[in-house]
Design a protein around this motif. Sequence first.
Motif, PDB file in Angstrom:
ATOM      1  N   GLY A 180       0.822  -1.211   0.000  1.00 31.78           N
ATOM      2  CA  GLY A 180       0.000   0.000   0.000  1.00 31.78           C
ATOM      3  C   GLY A 180       0.846   1.247   0.000  1.00 31.78           C
ATOM      4  O   GLY A 180       0.318   2.362   0.069  1.00 31.78           O
ATOM      5  N   GLU A 200      -4.753  -1.412  -3.255  1.00 29.73           N
ATOM      6  CA  GLU A 200      -6.160  -1.121  -3.572  1.00 29.73           C
ATOM      7  C   GLU A 200      -6.707  -1.988  -4.708  1.00 29.73           C
ATOM      8  O   GLU A 200      -7.918  -2.106  -4.878  1.00 29.73           O
ATOM      9  CB  GLU A 200      -6.339   0.358  -3.919  1.00 29.73           C
ATOM     10  CG  GLU A 200      -5.516   0.861  -5.076  1.00 29.73           C
ATOM     11  CD  GLU A 200      -4.175   1.448  -4.612  1.00 29.73           C
ATOM     12  OE1 GLU A 200      -3.595   2.236  -5.392  1.00 29.73           O
ATOM     13  OE2 GLU A 200      -3.717   1.106  -3.500  1.00 29.73           O
ATOM     14  N   GLU A 204     -10.243  -5.626  -1.733  1.00 33.76           N
ATOM     15  CA  GLU A 204     -11.700  -5.658  -1.580  1.00 33.76           C
ATOM     16  C   GLU A 204     -12.248  -6.950  -2.159  1.00 33.76           C
ATOM     17  O   GLU A 204     -11.799  -7.418  -3.205  1.00 33.76           O
ATOM     18  CB  GLU A 204     -12.349  -4.459  -2.271  1.00 33.76           C
ATOM     19  CG  GLU A 204     -12.038  -3.122  -1.624  1.00 33.76           C
ATOM     20  CD  GLU A 204     -12.775  -1.977  -2.301  1.00 33.76           C
ATOM     21  OE1 GLU A 204     -13.529  -2.256  -3.253  1.00 33.76           O
ATOM     22  OE2 GLU A 204     -12.591  -0.824  -1.877  1.00 33.76           O
TER      23      GLU A 204
END
Length: 328
Positions: A180, A200, A204
Amino acid sequence: MFNALVVNKDEESGKTSAAVTELFLDDLPQADVTVAVEYSTVNYKDGLCIGPGGGLVRKYPHVPGIDFAGTVEASDDDRYKPGDKVVLTGWRVGEAHWGGYAQKARVKADWLVPLPEGLDTRQAMAVGTAGFTAMLAVMALEDHGIKPGPVLVTGAAGGVGSVATAILANLGHKVAGVTGRPETAEYLESLGATQIVAREEINETVKRPLESETWGGCVDAVGGAMLARVLGQMEYGASVAAVGLAGGAGLPATVIPFLLRGVNLLGIDSVMQPYDNRVRAWQRIAKDLPMDKLDAMVQPATLSDLPQLGADILKGQVKGRVVVDVNA
């Protein structure tokens, strides 16, 4: 007398404080082997134990430090004699038992491992618990067969991830490092990563339980949603070695990757690892971790630096390996 980082807790407020303090040998807990500690490291658990404890510390005052390397000073166990070089990781040392943030430590002989040939005590702690865990993860992937695709390493710029990246690359695997922090890309490439994956892009979950088969193996230090996502991207029969939970302890996944692709989720525990496998892992580290890459991971520290470093590692602000010279 000797110096140690001692954490105390105010019983009224519940707040803890850490400071370098002079102790006597009689202050040490009773055990088989007394070690003159030379080096220790900074790990996520250390950050917890230096600070509020995270439920890990049983009793105050407390000396943190979940690993150390040094020289035996006295031993009531025939396996070790004065002058022997030893390394310790795990066994809840630094949590439930006094640890390595001191110039002296007294521990059970069963918890020690002889320092492997080819490593000195500083190098051993440049590896430390994080590198030992990384080697266990690589060994587990090998035992289950690493597939042709790149091996993904999540949390790649951290302690476990850095060592895993260097070892896997040295063994000839293509390594994709997840981070990150874009500024760590050059660092990861210097360790051997051939692909940088932005956090990113993969942190998710998606509605699809399966995505394209992308990774031939994975060392995951993050857990949570990222691990769930990665499971759906593994090649048929590939394995994920789970070593951490920086992204959370929950796993919002389905069983589909296990049932339709035969994916293996391998849990890696470094704390209670049996002695023979500890020796095997340390011997592999001495053989398969390039020492020039190890040097690039290291930032030096002293006992007085530890309160700040403990806070920093809990915020994800520590890159690579911190080696604590307890005698500096």
